[in-house]
Design an enzyme around this catalytic site. Structure first.
Site, PDB file in Angstrom:
ATOM      1  N   ASP A 120      39.690  50.493  23.295  1.00  0.00           N
ATOM      2  CA  ASP A 120      39.036  51.793  23.883  1.00  0.00           C
ATOM      3  C   ASP A 120      37.645  52.300  22.939  1.00  0.00           C
ATOM      4  O   ASP A 120      37.848  52.422  21.789  1.00  0.00           O
ATOM      5  CB  ASP A 120      40.050  52.948  23.986  1.00  0.00           C
ATOM      6  CG  ASP A 120      39.681  53.892  25.112  1.00  0.00           C
ATOM      7  OD1 ASP A 120      38.578  53.619  25.750  1.00  0.00           O
ATOM      8  OD2 ASP A 120      40.194  54.913  25.280  1.00  0.00           O
ATOM      9  N   GLY A 142      32.515  52.583  25.517  1.00  0.00           N
ATOM     10  CA  GLY A 142      31.121  53.215  26.149  1.00  0.00           C
ATOM     11  C   GLY A 142      30.841  54.450  25.215  1.00  0.00           C
ATOM     12  O   GLY A 142      29.442  54.710  25.088  1.00  0.00           O
ATOM     13  N   ARG A 143      31.751  54.974  24.483  1.00  0.00           N
ATOM     14  CA  ARG A 143      31.389  56.037  23.576  1.00  0.00           C
ATOM     15  C   ARG A 143      30.419  55.580  22.430  1.00  0.00           C
ATOM     16  O   ARG A 143      29.257  56.045  21.898  1.00  0.00           O
ATOM     17  CB  ARG A 143      32.513  56.890  23.221  1.00  0.00           C
ATOM     18  CG  ARG A 143      32.956  58.081  24.110  1.00  0.00           C
ATOM     19  CD  ARG A 143      34.308  58.338  23.559  1.00  0.00           C
ATOM     20  NE  ARG A 143      35.046  57.494  24.144  1.00  0.00           N
ATOM     21  CZ  ARG A 143      36.506  57.362  24.079  1.00  0.00           C
ATOM     22  NH1 ARG A 143      37.015  58.296  23.064  1.00  0.00           N
ATOM     23  NH2 ARG A 143      37.380  56.540  24.492  1.00  0.00           N
ATOM     24  N   HIS A 151      30.478  46.965  25.396  1.00  0.00           N
ATOM     25  CA  HIS A 151      31.398  45.944  25.535  1.00  0.00           C
ATOM     26  C   HIS A 151      31.016  44.437  24.632  1.00  0.00           C
ATOM     27  O   HIS A 151      31.891  44.159  24.087  1.00  0.00           O
ATOM     28  CB  HIS A 151      31.534  45.662  27.046  1.00  0.00           C
ATOM     29  CG  HIS A 151      32.070  46.899  27.840  1.00  0.00           C
ATOM     30  ND1 HIS A 151      33.087  47.498  27.339  1.00  0.00           N
ATOM     31  CD2 HIS A 151      31.465  47.390  29.000  1.00  0.00           C
ATOM     32  CE1 HIS A 151      33.301  48.533  28.163  1.00  0.00           C
ATOM     33  NE2 HIS A 151      32.202  48.412  29.313  1.00  0.00           N
ATOM     34  N   THR A 186      43.422  47.053  36.342  1.00  0.00           N
ATOM     35  CA  THR A 186      43.419  47.200  37.963  1.00  0.00           C
ATOM     36  C   THR A 186      42.325  48.099  38.436  1.00  0.00           C
ATOM     37  O   THR A 186      41.521  48.226  39.406  1.00  0.00           O
ATOM     38  CB  THR A 186      44.440  47.222  38.591  1.00  0.00           C
ATOM     39  OG1 THR A 186      45.329  48.306  37.964  1.00  0.00           O
ATOM     40  CG2 THR A 186      45.367  46.055  38.363  1.00  0.00           C
ATOM     41  N   TRP A 199      37.886  48.147  38.221  1.00  0.00           N
ATOM     42  CA  TRP A 199      37.036  47.807  39.221  1.00  0.00           C
ATOM     43  C   TRP A 199      36.498  49.035  39.818  1.00  0.00           C
ATOM     44  O   TRP A 199      35.255  48.761  40.537  1.00  0.00           O
ATOM     45  CB  TRP A 199      38.028  46.939  40.375  1.00  0.00           C
ATOM     46  CG  TRP A 199      38.381  45.727  40.029  1.00  0.00           C
ATOM     47  CD1 TRP A 199      39.917  45.435  39.861  1.00  0.00           C
ATOM     48  CD2 TRP A 199      37.826  44.398  40.033  1.00  0.00           C
ATOM     49  NE1 TRP A 199      40.088  44.232  39.717  1.00  0.00           N
ATOM     50  CE2 TRP A 199      38.999  43.526  39.441  1.00  0.00           C
ATOM     51  CE3 TRP A 199      36.691  44.131  39.865  1.00  0.00           C
ATOM     52  CZ2 TRP A 199      38.728  42.014  39.316  1.00  0.00           C
ATOM     53  CZ3 TRP A 199      36.457  42.547  39.515  1.00  0.00           C
ATOM     54  CH2 TRP A 199      37.633  41.869  39.423  1.00  0.00           C
ATOM     55  N   LEU A 221      49.550  31.260  17.692  1.00  0.00           N
ATOM     56  CA  LEU A 221      49.470  32.621  18.285  1.00  0.00           C
ATOM     57  C   LEU A 221      49.398  32.372  19.931  1.00  0.00           C
ATOM     58  O   LEU A 221      48.702  31.504  20.272  1.00  0.00           O
ATOM     59  CB  LEU A 221      48.241  33.154  17.732  1.00  0.00           C
ATOM     60  CG  LEU A 221      47.772  34.354  18.137  1.00  0.00           C
ATOM     61  CD1 LEU A 221      48.900  35.678  17.724  1.00  0.00           C
ATOM     62  CD2 LEU A 221      46.414  34.605  17.888  1.00  0.00           C
TER      63      LEU A 221
END
Ligand code: FPP
Length: 240
Positions: free
Chosen positions: A18, A21-22, A35, A64, A67, A129
């Site tokens: 997370d 965007g910031r 990203h 989900t 989108w 892995l």
């Protein structure tokens, strides 16, 4: 740090990447660049997880709900998915990494779908892995899917109602056969699970480093793993 530096390591790490965007906003860039930078962090984190011989790594790449983001942002993420698999698949396969996609692949555009199916197929017999990449994934949807499979098995007479237990559900999750999540990391300071691995995280330790995902370093990762090693896990029991 190397494996021998840790007294205790998790068998299964899950990460919510997370803050892209910031990070982009902070650097006055568009969100796609956030990203893109996030993928760079991801590469390092996968490499380190593999070096440490941790059994499984699960990353939340696209939920989900994602989108619903702008058309441009979804398009950028779709492109990144293609780029990631094209540039990483050879190295991952060489390192004996097994790739699994957690989530329904049917809704992805054809090019992405093909790349995802091919990555799973090509690495299916690898024994190193296990890299679980959550794409179009939702924890509740995963449980609904398991419930439907169980119902089908009962209706077809393959499974009796009395024999249904926790394992019956685990066996029908995307992560069937893998250990439960030991450590869940969500970067950027947000403290939510956001529909991620609801069943698998039942006894997970949680860490919420404040750093934004594109700034998350291998040192930050080592720190999280050390903090995990220092946690006392009781699984509901009283340890005296
Ligand atoms: C959360 O940051 C991150 C995502 C929704 C996507 C994460 C995806 C990647 C790192 C790249 C794609 C993955 C692969 C495997 C190619 P956010 O945008 O919600 O950050 P914010 O909360 O700061 O806006």
């Amino acid at each position: 740090m190397v494996r021998e530096d840790f007294a205790k390591l998790p068998r299964h790490v899950a990460i919510i990447m997370d803050g892209n965007g910031r990070w982009a906003k902070k650097h006055k860039l568009n969100v796609a660049m956030g990203h893109r930078q996030g993928v760079e962090t991801l590469r390092e984190v996968i490499r380190h997880t593999d070096d440490l011989k941790i059994e499984a790594l699960t990353i939340y790449a696209f939920s989900t709900e994602n989108w619903n983001r702008s058309k441009e942002e979804v398009a950028a993420l779709m492109q990144l998915i293609l780029d990631f698999f094209k540039s990483e698949i050879d190295e991952l396969d060489e390192k004996n990494v097994r790739i699994l996609i957690l989530g329904e692949k049917d809704v992805f555009p054809q090019k992405q779908r093909e790349v995802l199916i091919e990555a799973e197929r090509r690495t299916a017999d690898n024994t190193g892995l296990t890299l679980n990449i959550c794409l179009n994934y939702g924890g509740r949807a995963e449980l609904v899917r398991a419930a439907k499979q169980i119902t089908e098995d009962v209706q077809a007479g393959r499974l009796s109602l009395d024999s249904i237990n926790e394992q019956t559900i685990s066996d029908r999750l995307y992560t069937a056969g893998q250990p439960d999540v030991d450590l869940m990391i969500r970067t950027s300071g947000e403290m939510r699970l956001s529909n991620f691995l609801l069943y698998q995280c039942a006894y997970a330790e949680f860490l919420f480093p404040r750093v934004l995902w594109p700034d998350f370093t291998v040192q930050d990762y080592d720190e999280a793993l050390l903090a995990y090693g220092g946690r006392e896990r009781r699984f509901g029991k009283r340890l005296s």
